[in-house]
Write an enzyme that holds these catalytic residues in place. Structure first.
Site, PDB file in Angstrom:
ATOM      1  N   TYR A 123      18.693  -0.622  -1.297  1.00 49.79           N
ATOM      2  CA  TYR A 123      17.900  -0.165  -0.291  1.00 49.79           C
ATOM      3  C   TYR A 123      18.388   1.245   0.233  1.00 49.79           C
ATOM      4  O   TYR A 123      19.569   1.353   0.658  1.00 49.79           O
ATOM      5  CB  TYR A 123      17.602  -1.153   1.018  1.00 49.79           C
ATOM      6  N   TRP A 134      16.886   5.416   1.619  1.00 52.48           N
ATOM      7  CA  TRP A 134      15.918   6.445   1.755  1.00 52.48           C
ATOM      8  C   TRP A 134      16.197   7.756   0.635  1.00 52.48           C
ATOM      9  O   TRP A 134      15.289   8.555   0.282  1.00 52.48           O
ATOM     10  CB  TRP A 134      15.679   7.130   3.318  1.00 52.48           C
TER      11      TRP A 134
HETATM   12  N1  LIG Z   1      21.023  -0.474  14.663  1.00 52.62           N
HETATM   13  C1  LIG Z   1      20.010  -0.092  13.942  1.00 52.62           C
HETATM   14  N2  LIG Z   1      20.108   0.133  12.525  1.00 52.62           N
HETATM   15  C2  LIG Z   1      19.279   0.618  11.816  1.00 52.62           C
HETATM   16  C3  LIG Z   1      18.047   0.981  12.377  1.00 52.62           C
HETATM   17  C4  LIG Z   1      17.701   0.943  13.757  1.00 52.62           C
HETATM   18  O1  LIG Z   1      16.914   1.416  14.315  1.00 52.62           O
HETATM   19  N3  LIG Z   1      18.954   0.494  14.579  1.00 52.62           N
HETATM   20  N4  LIG Z   1      17.023   1.560  11.487  1.00 52.62           N
HETATM   21  C5  LIG Z   1      16.760   1.145  10.206  1.00 52.62           C
HETATM   22  C6  LIG Z   1      16.009   1.844   9.448  1.00 52.62           C
HETATM   23  S1  LIG Z   1      14.446   1.864  10.129  1.00 52.62           S
HETATM   24  C7  LIG Z   1      16.127   2.426   8.166  1.00 52.62           C
HETATM   25  S2  LIG Z   1      14.764   3.152   7.253  1.00 52.62           S
HETATM   26  C8  LIG Z   1      17.697   2.396   7.667  1.00 52.62           C
HETATM   27  C9  LIG Z   1      17.844   3.644   6.959  1.00 52.62           C
HETATM   28  O2  LIG Z   1      19.003   3.277   6.011  1.00 52.62           O
HETATM   29  P1  LIG Z   1      19.337   4.292   4.788  1.00 52.62           P
HETATM   30  O3  LIG Z   1      18.151   4.566   4.130  1.00 52.62           O
HETATM   31  O4  LIG Z   1      20.308   3.575   3.958  1.00 52.62           O
HETATM   32  O5  LIG Z   1      20.039   5.362   5.388  1.00 52.62           O
HETATM   33  P2  LIG Z   1      20.127   6.836   4.886  1.00 52.62           P
HETATM   34  O6  LIG Z   1      21.298   7.684   5.624  1.00 52.62           O
HETATM   35  O7  LIG Z   1      18.974   7.603   4.489  1.00 52.62           O
HETATM   36  O8  LIG Z   1      20.810   6.489   3.407  1.00 52.62           O
HETATM   37  C10 LIG Z   1      20.716   7.121   2.267  1.00 52.62           C
HETATM   38  C11 LIG Z   1      21.549   7.593   1.553  1.00 52.62           C
HETATM   39  O9  LIG Z   1      21.340   7.990   0.030  1.00 52.62           O
HETATM   40  C12 LIG Z   1      22.316   9.147   0.008  1.00 52.62           C
HETATM   41  N5  LIG Z   1      21.459  10.126  -1.033  1.00 52.62           N
HETATM   42  C13 LIG Z   1      20.648  11.114  -0.668  1.00 52.62           C
HETATM   43  N6  LIG Z   1      20.203  11.649  -1.954  1.00 52.62           N
HETATM   44  C14 LIG Z   1      20.823  10.867  -2.953  1.00 52.62           C
HETATM   45  C15 LIG Z   1      20.442  11.179  -4.387  1.00 52.62           C
HETATM   46  O10 LIG Z   1      19.757  11.935  -4.718  1.00 52.62           O
HETATM   47  N7  LIG Z   1      21.352  10.380  -4.939  1.00 52.62           N
HETATM   48  C16 LIG Z   1      22.081   9.196  -4.393  1.00 52.62           C
HETATM   49  N8  LIG Z   1      22.912   8.491  -5.481  1.00 52.62           N
HETATM   50  N9  LIG Z   1      22.381   8.990  -3.285  1.00 52.62           N
HETATM   51  C17 LIG Z   1      21.443   9.966  -2.563  1.00 52.62           C
HETATM   52  C18 LIG Z   1      22.734   9.901   1.438  1.00 52.62           C
HETATM   53  O11 LIG Z   1      23.735  10.783   1.200  1.00 52.62           O
HETATM   54  C19 LIG Z   1      22.782   8.561   2.114  1.00 52.62           C
HETATM   55  O12 LIG Z   1      24.011   8.218   2.147  1.00 52.62           O
HETATM   56  O13 LIG Z   1      18.599   2.022   8.960  1.00 52.62           O
HETATM   57  C20 LIG Z   1      18.225   1.070   9.401  1.00 52.62           C
HETATM   58  N10 LIG Z   1      19.353   0.607  10.419  1.00 52.62           N
HETATM   59  N1  LIG Z   2      14.849  12.315  13.489  1.00 58.05           N
HETATM   60  C1  LIG Z   2      14.374  11.000  12.773  1.00 58.05           C
HETATM   61  N2  LIG Z   2      13.360  10.588  12.664  1.00 58.05           N
HETATM   62  C2  LIG Z   2      13.133   9.520  12.030  1.00 58.05           C
HETATM   63  C3  LIG Z   2      14.122   8.751  11.691  1.00 58.05           C
HETATM   64  C4  LIG Z   2      15.473   9.144  11.610  1.00 58.05           C
HETATM   65  O1  LIG Z   2      16.451   8.526  11.063  1.00 58.05           O
HETATM   66  N3  LIG Z   2      15.580  10.215  12.421  1.00 58.05           N
HETATM   67  N4  LIG Z   2      14.053   7.535  10.758  1.00 58.05           N
HETATM   68  C5  LIG Z   2      12.563   7.318  10.212  1.00 58.05           C
HETATM   69  C6  LIG Z   2      12.226   5.834   9.963  1.00 58.05           C
HETATM   70  S1  LIG Z   2      13.175   5.348   8.741  1.00 58.05           S
HETATM   71  C7  LIG Z   2      11.513   4.873  10.791  1.00 58.05           C
HETATM   72  S2  LIG Z   2      11.449   3.495  10.240  1.00 58.05           S
HETATM   73  C8  LIG Z   2      10.999   5.413  12.002  1.00 58.05           C
HETATM   74  C9  LIG Z   2      11.518   4.329  12.899  1.00 58.05           C
HETATM   75  O2  LIG Z   2      10.694   4.512  14.183  1.00 58.05           O
HETATM   76  P1  LIG Z   2      10.933   3.673  15.418  1.00 58.05           P
HETATM   77  O3  LIG Z   2      11.740   2.238  14.834  1.00 58.05           O
HETATM   78  O4  LIG Z   2       9.614   3.392  16.056  1.00 58.05           O
HETATM   79  O5  LIG Z   2      12.019   4.483  15.949  1.00 58.05           O
HETATM   80  P2  LIG Z   2      13.182   4.489  17.097  1.00 58.05           P
HETATM   81  O6  LIG Z   2      13.540   5.754  17.507  1.00 58.05           O
HETATM   82  O7  LIG Z   2      14.098   3.587  16.639  1.00 58.05           O
HETATM   83  O8  LIG Z   2      12.233   3.750  18.143  1.00 58.05           O
HETATM   84  C10 LIG Z   2      11.429   4.118  18.893  1.00 58.05           C
HETATM   85  C11 LIG Z   2      11.505   4.075  20.431  1.00 58.05           C
HETATM   86  O9  LIG Z   2      11.441   2.827  20.771  1.00 58.05           O
HETATM   87  C12 LIG Z   2      11.932   2.356  22.071  1.00 58.05           C
HETATM   88  N5  LIG Z   2      12.386   0.912  22.088  1.00 58.05           N
HETATM   89  C13 LIG Z   2      13.289   0.432  21.499  1.00 58.05           C
HETATM   90  N6  LIG Z   2      13.365  -0.960  22.105  1.00 58.05           N
HETATM   91  C14 LIG Z   2      12.229  -0.970  22.625  1.00 58.05           C
HETATM   92  C15 LIG Z   2      11.455  -2.492  23.239  1.00 58.05           C
HETATM   93  O10 LIG Z   2      11.846  -3.427  23.023  1.00 58.05           O
HETATM   94  N7  LIG Z   2      10.380  -2.188  23.978  1.00 58.05           N
HETATM   95  C16 LIG Z   2       9.632  -0.779  23.931  1.00 58.05           C
HETATM   96  N8  LIG Z   2       8.639  -0.425  24.594  1.00 58.05           N
HETATM   97  N9  LIG Z   2      10.331   0.465  23.462  1.00 58.05           N
HETATM   98  C17 LIG Z   2      11.582   0.151  22.766  1.00 58.05           C
HETATM   99  C18 LIG Z   2      13.193   3.053  22.069  1.00 58.05           C
HETATM  100  O11 LIG Z   2      13.162   3.687  23.404  1.00 58.05           O
HETATM  101  C19 LIG Z   2      12.970   4.224  20.925  1.00 58.05           C
HETATM  102  O12 LIG Z   2      13.292   5.565  21.290  1.00 58.05           O
HETATM  103  O13 LIG Z   2      11.497   6.720  12.481  1.00 58.05           O
HETATM  104  C20 LIG Z   2      11.391   7.646  11.324  1.00 58.05           C
HETATM  105  N10 LIG Z   2      11.862   8.916  11.858  1.00 58.05           N
HETATM  106 MO   LIG Z   3      12.860   3.043   8.458  1.00 59.20          MO
END
Ligand SMILES: Nc1nc2c(c(=O)[nH]1)N[C@H]1C(S)=C(S)[C@@H](COP(=O)(O)OP(=O)(O)OC[C@H]3O[C@@H](n4cnc5c(=O)[nH]c(N)nc54)[C@H](O)[C@@H]3O)O[C@H]1N2
Ligand SMILES: Nc1nc2c(c(=O)[nH]1)N[C@H]1C(S)=C(S)[C@@H](COP(=O)(O)OP(=O)(O)OC[C@H]3O[C@@H](n4cnc5c(=O)[nH]c(N)nc54)[C@H](O)[C@@H]3O)O[C@H]1N2
Ligand SMILES: [Mo]
Length: 783
Positions: free
Chosen positions: A119, A121
């Site tokens: 898993y 991005w």
């Molecule tokens: N506590 C908490 N945890 C969360 C979340 C949260 O809200 N709270 N959000 C969650 C969400 S929504 C998501 S989507 C995940 C994201 O989790 P990930 O998608 O695992 O996070 P990334 O940092 O995007 O990891 C991508 C990795 O791929 C590597 N990479 C980039 N390009 C390449 C390439 O071309 N080849 C290879 N082999 N590697 C490459 C980058 O260096 C990086 O280490 O995290 C989740 N974790």
């Molecule tokens: N800059 C930046 N942008 C991103 C990403 C990133 O890593 N960096 N990740 C991308 C990815 S993979 C995803 S999935 C999306 C994720 O999109 P989201 O999951 O929606 O993003 P978050 O910033 O984790 O959360 C949005 C807001 O929800 C609020 N929140 C948290 N818990 C609660 C709750 O219980 N109730 C309410 N009402 N609000 C709450 C928090 O204040 C938080 O700032 O973002 C994307 N965009």
């Molecule tokens: Mo995500």
């Protein structure tokens, strides 16, 4: 963004490229990257600045590395994973050893002992998409792998939505657009807000960031934005939003109370409920308290949500008869019982009767990513075929540590009971589980059970440090690719901007050479180099353009132009509009063909943590006397996840070298904490340091520490000690439990912590320093 004036002669050397955070132009100058946004982008994402110093950064992996313990003692469970040193090894030798290990595992245990979910991005290019590459490799070389389903983004909603409305794609992607909001919406009732930091990111890339201007234009027309969130900053100033600072994790109770007012004051759209929905009576019995003796009144919800009862009542009354759009951010379902706010948001929208109307109803996750609220392209874009996976076993993606720690044990998922496979080898390319997973101490223990852990990485992430074999891969700007996303009209010729760093190679070339050793090269490559693949994949788009009689340049013309504008579909409202217009002819893809306010199917699963209609289920991971603060671990504003955490923009926004946590002044004062102090956040799972900033933009009782600071554990004095991150990674604190037996999504957004000022020694953050390198004392492997 380096401001080049149009008269700058070096302009000519700027070439197009694309990242998840935007389309940009770049040039390689004196060992650094000069970048600037695409000229057509009205609101560029500052994240592109993370690229400027990334290419040659010391955090890059420069050469193949093998963990010393694995080299000396061979494959097998090992407590030294994550704290061992590494031995540099030439490509030929490391690939020989890895190929031999893959063959050993395949022949002794079968492909069902290989976890290839991988898993993550990775990067935006459509061909060098690492996760697709590793899947294709494992399918062709081993016959398959144990996969993962769903995402960390939408683990709960991806499973509940098909039971009640339709697929995630239909409800999030092909639904209400920003154009409709600008033109039609009276009220945007946004649970979790629509933070611009989030909506400027799109998987696959994005050429025009329109969210800010769309909200400004809607607000100027008179659209009212209501942001329900513990953080004020979740809605941009341009929206002129009202802020209801809710207690985290309690949105379902608030939605129920809003529904209660609508139902008891006759403000709900009974005609809509009767014609388009199922299960209203079952839900109404619960809402009014006939089923459980608890009417879900504003007075009932007020102490749960931390909002005044009359504010709830007024809000409900103000919604009736308006074109209301209910949005629910992904964040709300990344929590215990995360299915409930997603379902209840749909029910609230159904009661208001606006589902299927332009700019009205329910737009799950609108404003959380740039690929929602846009028109879909009318022609297909490039995608690497992944081949056929012969292994049936899978896990919901966030059950990785459970799987590794409990092989053979049962787990529930969406109405069925499955068993965890016994994994010997995990292969990761393009993801960072030590970023995305919860309870990192437990995750480290889980990875120590493996025989072998292989990682392709561009940087020394904590995941790479926990691996046995680390293969250095190129960064996106070091190779050519096609940039495209199904909801963005610009297809980008991603030119190579910089030379590969050190011995880094493309994932594709690494897998090609491994396939050669496994005798499956032809199946993997189909006889194509990566350059030939780009031409091949482009052909699909070109043929579709030609079929529509549109400009369909050949590949070389596209490459020279640098971009191609693709046609888009009409803004037709997707399946919800079609259903509203013709309920008999265009039923929803739910079991009943209607909006399921209650679901007999879900009820039939018998899960107490996800009953047959939306319900308020208090969280078990809530603040307590020992851990009285709610931690919101949300997405970072300064980077995408953990990617390029070492880059210029991310680094500039750290303080005292650490991640910044935001706290209300009252909570700080009660603990003797001042602006800029180093604080320690802790609970029963772990501890971490962060630098504190004080703000009344967070609800009292809530601290915010975004994700993405690279995990930097202090050396553990003994195996029983709690992990202690020096840098500020909130996932040492979050809990590793599923949202419910239904979806088993991750619950990383919220947990309970305590905070104190940290007066101990503050060692420098070492997260970007390569791990210790050992010199080899072994004879060269015979190959
Ligand atoms: N506590 C908490 N945890 C969360 C979340 C949260 O809200 N709270 N959000 C969650 C969400 S929504 C998501 S989507 C995940 C994201 O989790 P990930 O998608 O695992 O996070 P990334 O940092 O995007 O990891 C991508 C990795 O791929 C590597 N990479 C980039 N390009 C390449 C390439 O071309 N080849 C290879 N082999 N590697 C490459 C980058 O260096 C990086 O280490 O995290 C989740 N974790
Ligand atoms: N800059 C930046 N942008 C991103 C990403 C990133 O890593 N960096 N990740 C991308 C990815 S993979 C995803 S999935 C999306 C994720 O999109 P989201 O999951 O929606 O993003 P978050 O910033 O984790 O959360 C949005 C807001 O929800 C609020 N929140 C948290 N818990 C609660 C709750 O219980 N109730 C309410 N009402 N609000 C709450 C928090 O204040 C938080 O700032 O973002 C994307 N965009
Ligand atoms: Mo995500």
């Amino acid at each position: 963004m380096k401001p080049d004036s149009p008269s700058d002669p070096s302009l000519a050397t700027m070439r197009p490229h694309s990242a998840h955070w935007g389309v940009f132009q770049a040039a390689w100058r004196d060992g650094a990257l000069a970048v600037r946004p695409h000229p057509g982008d009205p609101d560029p994402n500052p994240l592109i600045d993370n690229l400027t110093d990334a290419v040659g950064h010391r955090a890059r992996v420069t050469t193949p590395m093998v963990r010393r313990g694995w080299l000396e003692r061979g494959p097998g469970p090992d407590d030294r994973r994550g704290r061992d040193d590494f031995v540099a090894m030439p490509w030929d030798e490391v690939l020989d050893r890895l190929a031999a290990e893959l063959v050993r595992v395949r022949d002794r245990h079968g492909p069902e002992a290989v976890f290839g979910g991988s898993y993550g991005w990775s990067s935006a290019g459509r061909f060098h998409h690492a996760q697709s590459q590793v899947h294709r490799f494992l399918n062709t070389a081993l016959g398959g792998y144990v996969r993962s389903v769903n995402s960390y983004s939408a683990g709960a909603s991806a499973v509940i939505l098909p039971h009640i409305l339709g697929s995630m794609d239909d409800v999030a992607r092909r639904n209400v657009t920003w154009e409709q909001v600008v033109a039609h919406t009276d009220v945007v009732l946004s649970f979790g807000g629509m933070a611009l930091k989030n909506s400027r990111v799109a998987s696959g890339g994005i050429s025009r960031h329109i969210e800010r201007e769309s909200m400004a234009r809607a607000a100027a027309r008179g659209c009212r934005f209501v942001s329900i969130s513990p953080l004020r900053g979740d809605m941009p100033l341009e929206s002129r939003a009202e802020w209801l600072a809710i207690v985290p994790g309690t949105d379902t109770a608030l939605m129920l109370a809003l529904a209660y007012v609508l139902a008891t004051e006759g403000l709900h759209d009974r005609g809509f409920l009767a014609e388009f929905c199922d299960g209203w009576e079952t839900f109404e019995a619960y809402l009014l308290g006939r089923a459980d003796g608890v009417p879900k009144t504003p007075a009932w919800a007020a102490p749960i949500c931390g909002l005044p009862a009359d504010a709830i009542q007024d809000l409900a009354r103000s919604l009736a008869g308006k074109r209301v759009l209910v949005t629910v951010a992904h964040a709300l379902q990344r929590a215990e019982h995360g299915e409930q706010p997603v379902w209840m948001g749909a029910v609230l929208a159904a009661m208001l009767g606006q589902i299927g109307l332009p700019g009205g109803g329910y737009a799950y996750a609108l404003g959380t990513l740039a690929h929602y609220g846009k028109r879909m392209n009318a022609v297909p874009i490039a995608a690497l075929p992944q081949g056929t996976n012969g292994v049936k076993a899978f896990i919901p993606v966030a059950r990785i540590a459970d799987m590794l720690l409990h092989p053979g044990e049962p787990f529930d998922y969406n109405g069925k009971r499955h068993a965890y496979p016994h994994i010997r080898l995990a292969y990761w390319a393009g993801g960072n589980p030590f970023h995305h997973h919860q309870d990192l101490g437990r995750l480290a223990r889980a990875f120590r059970t493996l025989d072998t852990f292989v990682v392709h990485e561009l940087g020394w992430t904590a995941t790479a440090r926990h691996a046995d074999i680390v293969l250095p891969c190129t960064m996106t700007v070091e190779r050519e690719d096609i940039g495209a996303a199904p909801t963005d009209p610009l297809m980008v010729a991603m030119h190579r901007i910089a030379p590969p760093h050190g011995q880094a190679r493309d994932d594709y070339d690494i897998f090609t050479d491994l396939s050669e050793r496994l005798g499956t090269r032809q199946a993997y490559t189909e006889g194509r180099t990566s350059g030939q693949w780009l031409r091949h994949l482009y052909e699909r788009t070109r043929a579709a353009l030609q079929e529509r009689g549109l400009d369909a340049p050949d590949f070389d013309t596209f490459w020279a132009r640098g971009e191609l504008v693709l046609p888009q579909q009409d803004d037709d409202g997707g399946i919800l509009r079609a259903f509203r217009d013709d309920p008999a002819g265009k039923p929803l893809p739910t079991p009943s063909g209607r909006i399921q306010i209650a679901s007999p199917v879900v009820a039939g699963f018998g899960y107490t943590d996800c009953p047959g209609h939306p319900a308020w289920l208090p969280a078990s991971d809530a603040p307590s006397a020992d851990h009285p603060l709610y931690l919101v671990a949300n997405q970072p504003a300064t980077r995408l996840h953990s990617q390029l955490d070492f880059g210029a923009h991310s680094a500039a926004n750290k303080r005292r070298g650490r991640e910044v946590c935001t706290m209300h002044p009252d909570d700080a004062q009660a603990r003797g904490i001042r602006e800029g102090d180093i604080v320690e956040l802790y609970n029963e799972r772990g501890r971490c340091l962060a630098c504190v900033t004080l703000s009344d933009g967070v609800r009292p009782g809530v601290v915010r520490l975004p994700t993405g600071a690279w995990y930097d554990p202090a050396p553990e004095p003994d195996a029983s000690s709690l992990p202690f991150c020096m840098h500020g990674n909130p996932n040492v604190l979050t809990r590793d439990v599923g949202t419910s037996a239904l979806a088993q999504g991750c619950t990383g957004q919220l947990t309970a912590v305590q905070a104190r000022r940290y007066d101990g020694p503050t060692p420098p953050v070492r997260a970007y320093d390569p791990p210790p390198a050992a010199t080899r004392q072994l004879p060269q492997a015979a190959s």
